[in-house]
Write a protein that holds these residues in place. Sequence first.
Motif, short mmCIF file in Angstrom:
data_model
loop_
_atom_site.label_atom_id
_atom_site.label_comp_id
_atom_site.label_asym_id
_atom_site.label_seq_id
_atom_site.Cartn_x
_atom_site.Cartn_y
_atom_site.Cartn_z
N ALA A 1 0.84 -1.20 0.00
CA ALA A 1 0.00 0.00 0.00
C ALA A 1 0.89 1.25 0.00
O ALA A 1 1.95 1.27 0.62
CB ALA A 1 -0.90 0.00 1.22
N PRO A 2 0.48 2.33 -0.70
CA PRO A 2 1.25 3.57 -0.64
C PRO A 2 1.30 4.13 0.77
O PRO A 2 0.34 4.00 1.55
CB PRO A 2 0.48 4.51 -1.57
N SER A 3 2.41 4.75 1.10
CA SER A 3 2.54 5.40 2.41
C SER A 3 1.60 6.60 2.49
O SER A 3 1.04 7.04 1.48
CB SER A 3 3.98 5.88 2.61
N ASP A 4 1.43 7.12 3.69
CA ASP A 4 0.75 8.40 3.83
C ASP A 4 1.59 9.47 3.10
O ASP A 4 2.82 9.40 3.07
CB ASP A 4 0.61 8.77 5.30
N SER A 5 0.92 10.44 2.54
CA SER A 5 1.61 11.49 1.78
C SER A 5 2.24 12.52 2.70
O SER A 5 1.74 12.79 3.80
CB SER A 5 0.63 12.19 0.84
N VAL A 6 3.32 13.09 2.23
CA VAL A 6 4.00 14.19 2.92
C VAL A 6 4.22 15.30 1.90
O VAL A 6 4.58 15.04 0.74
CB VAL A 6 5.37 13.74 3.48
N THR A 7 3.98 16.54 2.30
CA THR A 7 4.16 17.70 1.41
C THR A 7 5.23 18.62 1.96
O THR A 7 5.29 18.87 3.17
CB THR A 7 2.83 18.47 1.25
N LEU A 8 6.06 19.10 1.07
CA LEU A 8 7.12 20.03 1.45
C LEU A 8 7.25 21.10 0.38
O LEU A 8 7.11 20.82 -0.82
CB LEU A 8 8.46 19.29 1.59
N THR A 9 7.53 22.33 0.82
CA THR A 9 7.80 23.43 -0.11
C THR A 9 9.31 23.59 -0.25
O THR A 9 10.01 23.74 0.75
CB THR A 9 7.19 24.75 0.38
N THR A 10 9.79 23.53 -1.47
CA THR A 10 11.22 23.68 -1.70
C THR A 10 11.68 25.09 -1.34
O THR A 10 10.88 26.02 -1.23
CB THR A 10 11.60 23.36 -3.15
N GLU A 11 12.98 25.22 -1.20
CA GLU A 11 13.60 26.44 -0.67
C GLU A 11 13.55 27.60 -1.68
O GLU A 11 13.50 27.40 -2.89
CB GLU A 11 15.06 26.12 -0.35
N ILE A 12 13.59 28.81 -1.15
CA ILE A 12 13.67 30.00 -2.00
C ILE A 12 15.01 30.02 -2.71
O ILE A 12 16.05 29.69 -2.14
CB ILE A 12 13.50 31.28 -1.16
N ASP A 13 14.99 30.43 -3.98
CA ASP A 13 16.21 30.55 -4.76
C ASP A 13 16.30 31.96 -5.33
O ASP A 13 15.28 32.66 -5.43
CB ASP A 13 16.21 29.51 -5.89
N ALA A 14 17.49 32.37 -5.70
CA ALA A 14 17.64 33.64 -6.42
C ALA A 14 16.95 33.50 -7.77
O ALA A 14 16.95 32.42 -8.37
CB ALA A 14 19.11 33.97 -6.59
N PRO A 15 16.36 34.57 -8.28
CA PRO A 15 15.61 34.47 -9.53
C PRO A 15 16.52 34.40 -10.75
O PRO A 15 17.72 34.67 -10.67
CB PRO A 15 14.79 35.77 -9.55
N GLY A 16 15.93 34.05 -11.88
CA GLY A 16 16.64 34.16 -13.15
C GLY A 16 16.69 35.60 -13.60
O GLY A 16 16.36 36.52 -12.85
N LYS A 17 17.06 35.80 -14.85
CA LYS A 17 17.16 37.18 -15.33
C LYS A 17 15.82 37.66 -15.89
O LYS A 17 15.07 36.89 -16.50
CB LYS A 17 18.27 37.33 -16.36
N SER A 18 15.53 38.93 -15.67
CA SER A 18 14.34 39.55 -16.23
C SER A 18 14.47 39.57 -17.75
O SER A 18 15.56 39.66 -18.30
CB SER A 18 14.17 40.96 -15.69
N THR A 19 13.32 39.50 -18.43
CA THR A 19 13.32 39.41 -19.89
C THR A 19 12.53 40.56 -20.50
O THR A 19 11.84 41.31 -19.81
CB THR A 19 12.70 38.07 -20.33
#
Length: 210
Positions: free
Chosen positions: A81-99
């Motif tokens: 059986a599948p495990s119970d689900s876990v949710t995580l938000t990945t870390e903030i990163d510096a943005p790419g370049k504006s276009t």
Amino acid sequence: PGKSINVTSKIINPNSLEVNWSVPLDNPCSITSYTVIWTNSSDGEEQEGNVTAPPYNITGLSACTNYTFTVIAYTEKGPGAPSDSVTLTTEIDAPGKSTNVTSKIINPNSLEVNWSMPLGNPCSITSYTVIWTNSSGGAEQEGNVTAPPYNITGLTACTNYTFNVIAYTEKGPGTPSDSVTLTTETEVPGKSTNVTSKIINPNSLEVNWS
């Protein structure tokens, strides 16, 4: 087998994390493998990877994005059986370049700079820095704004200016945008000064000025 338990996830960097878990309880049969399944909550894309024992490292994730994980244990008989689900938000990163940086003349001494936010950047942009340089050799100047456009005043008429834009997240600055150059508009001149005249002969003279 039964379902795997104690599924946890731990951030490694903005684009990768580690998923860990415990073997199913009361399972006398040998576990042959585990399948880790993760889903990107922003687009619903489901991916999976296999491993013979915990933990499992996932790479290539998007920063600032919610992911949901489940783990399935396998014996030679098949999946549990599948495990119970876990949710995580990945870390903030510096943005790419504006276009799509553009500039538009307002009058001979001011203009508007516009741009699009960095592509593929799910992290919240906290601010933008607009940088401009007078190609005649003036000092570099900059201004900050939370969203485009940005109006620059106090420019010199008939002068080339080069602009670029840098986006910021809480993590810091992104890559500078491609540069754009614009020549400010021609302006009506001020009055000429120091007008003088000098006699050449009885029928002619020379007029000079600054």
